[in-house]
Design a protein around this motif. Structure first.
Motif, short mmCIF file in Angstrom:
data_model
loop_
_atom_site.label_atom_id
_atom_site.label_comp_id
_atom_site.label_asym_id
_atom_site.label_seq_id
_atom_site.Cartn_x
_atom_site.Cartn_y
_atom_site.Cartn_z
N ARG A 146 -8.63 5.05 18.14
CA ARG A 146 -9.02 4.28 19.33
C ARG A 146 -7.94 4.31 20.40
N PHE A 147 -6.65 4.25 19.99
CA PHE A 147 -5.59 4.04 20.97
C PHE A 147 -4.63 5.21 21.12
N ARG A 148 -4.65 6.17 20.22
CA ARG A 148 -3.82 7.38 20.29
C ARG A 148 -2.35 7.05 20.57
N PRO A 149 -1.69 6.33 19.68
CA PRO A 149 -0.30 5.94 19.91
C PRO A 149 0.67 7.10 19.68
N ASP A 150 1.90 6.91 20.16
CA ASP A 150 2.95 7.90 19.90
C ASP A 150 3.54 7.75 18.50
N ALA A 151 3.52 6.55 17.98
CA ALA A 151 4.06 6.28 16.65
C ALA A 151 3.35 5.07 16.06
N VAL A 152 3.29 5.02 14.73
CA VAL A 152 2.59 3.95 14.02
C VAL A 152 3.53 3.36 12.97
N LEU A 178 14.15 -2.25 -5.15
CA LEU A 178 15.14 -2.63 -4.15
C LEU A 178 15.56 -4.10 -4.19
N GLY A 179 14.98 -4.88 -5.07
CA GLY A 179 15.34 -6.28 -5.14
C GLY A 179 14.64 -7.10 -4.07
N LEU A 180 15.19 -8.28 -3.81
CA LEU A 180 14.51 -9.27 -2.97
C LEU A 180 15.09 -9.40 -1.57
N ARG A 181 16.05 -8.54 -1.21
CA ARG A 181 16.68 -8.70 0.10
C ARG A 181 16.62 -7.43 0.95
N THR A 182 15.99 -6.39 0.44
CA THR A 182 15.94 -5.11 1.15
C THR A 182 14.51 -4.62 1.21
N GLY A 183 14.08 -4.20 2.40
CA GLY A 183 12.74 -3.67 2.57
C GLY A 183 12.69 -2.17 2.32
N GLY A 184 11.55 -1.69 1.83
CA GLY A 184 11.35 -0.27 1.60
C GLY A 184 10.76 0.40 2.82
N LEU A 185 11.32 1.55 3.21
CA LEU A 185 10.87 2.31 4.36
C LEU A 185 10.41 3.69 3.90
N PHE A 186 9.15 3.99 4.16
CA PHE A 186 8.60 5.32 3.95
C PHE A 186 8.24 5.87 5.33
N ALA A 187 8.49 7.14 5.58
CA ALA A 187 8.19 7.67 6.91
C ALA A 187 7.89 9.16 6.83
N THR A 188 7.00 9.59 7.69
CA THR A 188 6.68 11.01 7.82
C THR A 188 7.50 11.68 8.91
N ASP A 195 -3.43 10.73 9.87
CA ASP A 195 -3.86 11.87 10.70
C ASP A 195 -2.70 12.56 11.41
N GLY A 196 -1.55 12.66 10.75
CA GLY A 196 -0.45 13.44 11.30
C GLY A 196 0.38 12.76 12.37
N VAL A 197 0.04 11.55 12.78
CA VAL A 197 0.82 10.82 13.77
C VAL A 197 2.13 10.35 13.11
N PRO A 198 3.27 10.40 13.84
CA PRO A 198 4.50 9.85 13.26
C PRO A 198 4.27 8.42 12.76
N TRP A 199 4.57 8.21 11.48
CA TRP A 199 4.17 6.96 10.82
C TRP A 199 5.28 6.47 9.92
N ALA A 200 5.47 5.15 9.93
CA ALA A 200 6.39 4.50 8.99
C ALA A 200 5.66 3.36 8.29
N HIS A 201 5.90 3.25 7.01
CA HIS A 201 5.32 2.18 6.20
C HIS A 201 6.45 1.32 5.69
#
Length: 450
Positions: A318-324, A338-348, A408-414
């Motif tokens: 709908r919005f065609r962003p540059d990054a998600v 990672l325990g209780l004080r650090t967040g997990g980062l996954f990225a394409t 769909d191939g857009v730069p993405w981080a989870h």
């Protein structure tokens, strides 16, 4: 939140603290005119936040709680010291309790500098810090709110109310009829067991001249019983915070607009309750998401990825962003890793990953990049459907690989915040309960695109 003033002179009748040597956050009785001496450790950013938080807590728990406190900054404080001390003070005294008799709280903190010329600069720094702290505080408030009050409609109304106070942000709330017409099968499946139907919260910030567009998606499960794959009773009460990712997205979007950052932001929060009834979705079901992809349900307690999948596809098409960037209390596996004080980062995308890590460092929130292991990609492929929802294996990794199927191939981080989204103990500027984790990182991330 408390008010923070900057001044080059003391005010009579208000107790004064001094910052000195000692373990960060250690508060001792002061000498002479000083009621407290607060340790600042080695002077790192976290040490200053810890010191600010400890001072406010000490003032609130004192035998004679103070409404206002003053602290001497020392002869040559720099801007970062002021910023981190203020952040700690703003967040460290946070209290959330549904009660008719609120506990005493510090109302005002006065930062004292010996240099009159420094006051305007420090006031500007404190103003920005206040917006970041307000974002974290709002995220805490939303996540801490009990789920007998907080259902998807309540969360949608809260988001509307929050952004309604901010110039330049528009809220659109999509109800269950619209979701059915548009084919949001994941949200409807997860919310099918609840008497409170799902809502898609859509926020839009469109500053003039912005050339970059960021899509933020936050998991908005207002209560998670696990559904038919029901959770154990122990700990289920904490599932009122299972919408902490959505809370962070709502709060960050408001702060981004208040700061006037020159980046376009679209925020989506798929909100639903995962409860048990005759309408609950089942293991073995095949669900068709927005856009047509199908998912084979393995575990109804893996509901977060179901609602995120709908929102990701909708937002990207709908919005065609540059990054998600999506944010979610998604997997218990990330708490183990990672325990209780650090967040997990996954990225394409390496650039996006680097921006998130830098934003987290700037915000004082710790992230660790995790691998999208291709050896496990085939496990996400379905037999009855296009993809499998919960195939087993390394849970944080396979959950991220599942979501990758929808970007769909857009730069993405989870961002998996299952660990740091809630706290059991007090540390630094954090208190037990919802922490507001990720809200500040998202604001700093947006600033990197402005």
């Amino acid at each position: 939140m408390i008010d923070i003033e900057v001044s080059d002179s003391r005010r009579r009748g208000i107790p004064v603290a001094t910052l000195g040597s000692g373990k960060a956050g250690e508060v001792r009785d002061g000498d002479g005119d000083f009621r407290w001496q607060v340790g600042a450790g080695e002077g790192s950013a976290q040490d200053w936040r810890t010191a600010g938080a400890a001072l406010v807590r000490a003032a609130q728990s004192d035998g004679q709680p103070a409404n206002a406190v003053q602290v001497e900054l020392g002869p040559e404080p720099d801007g970062q010291t002021v910023a981190e001390l203020a952040m700690g003070a703003l967040l460290g005294g946070y209290q959330f309790k549904v009660t008719a008799a609120p506990a005493p709280a510090v109302r005002t903190l006065r930062l004292l500098t010996p240099h009159e010329r420094a006051v305007p600069e420090y006031e500007k720094i404190v103003g920005r810090v206040r917006e970041l702290a307000a974002a974290a505080t709002l995220a805490r408030d939303l996540a801490n709110s009990p789920s007998n009050i907080k259902n998807p409609q309540w969360l949608a109304a809260a988001a509307e109310r929050v952004v309604g106070e901010v110039s330049g942000v528009r809220a659109t709330i999509h109800d269950e009829k619209w979701l059915a017409e548009q084919g949001f099968g994941g949200m409807l499946a997860v919310g099918g067991g609840s008497a409170s139907p799902p809502r898609l919260i859509e926020l839009a910030y469109r500053p003039r001249g912005a050339s970059r567009h960021l899509l933020l998606v936050g998991k908005g499960i207002t209560f998670d019983s696990g559904g038919l794959s029901i959770k154990p009773a122990e700990g289920m009460h904490l599932m009122r915070t299972d919408m902490a990712g959505g809370a962070a997205v709502i709060a960050a979007t408001s702060a981004i607009a208040r700061l006037g950052l020159g980046v376009r932001v679209t925020a989506l929060v798929p909100a639903a309750e995962n409860l048990v009834s005759g309408g609950s979705y089942r293991p073995g079901d095949v669900v068709r998401h927005y856009g047509g992809m199908t998912t084979e349900v393995s575990n109804t307690d893996a509901e977060g990825r179901m609602v995120l999948a709908d929102a990701l596809v909708y937002g990207i098409r709908r919005f065609r962003p540059d990054a998600v960037v999506d944010v979610a209390t998604l997997t218990g596996a990330m708490k183990v890793a990672l325990g209780l004080r650090t967040g997990g980062l996954f990225a394409t995308d390496d650039d996006l990953a680097a921006r998130v890590l830098a934003a987290g460092e700037q915000a004082g929130e710790a992230w660790w990049r995790m691998p999208l292991l291709e050896d496990h990609a085939d496990a996400v492929r379905g037999q009855l459907a296009d993809v499998r929802q919960a195939p087993g294996g390394p849970g944080g990794v396979t959950a991220a690989l599942f979501l990758r199927e929808f970007v769909d191939g857009v730069p993405w981080a989870h961002l998996d915040i299952a660990g740091p989204a809630r706290a059991e103990t007090t540390y630094a500027e954090v208190v037990p309960g919802a922490t507001g984790f990720a809200a500040r990182t998202l604001v700093e991330l947006a600033a990197s695109y402005a």
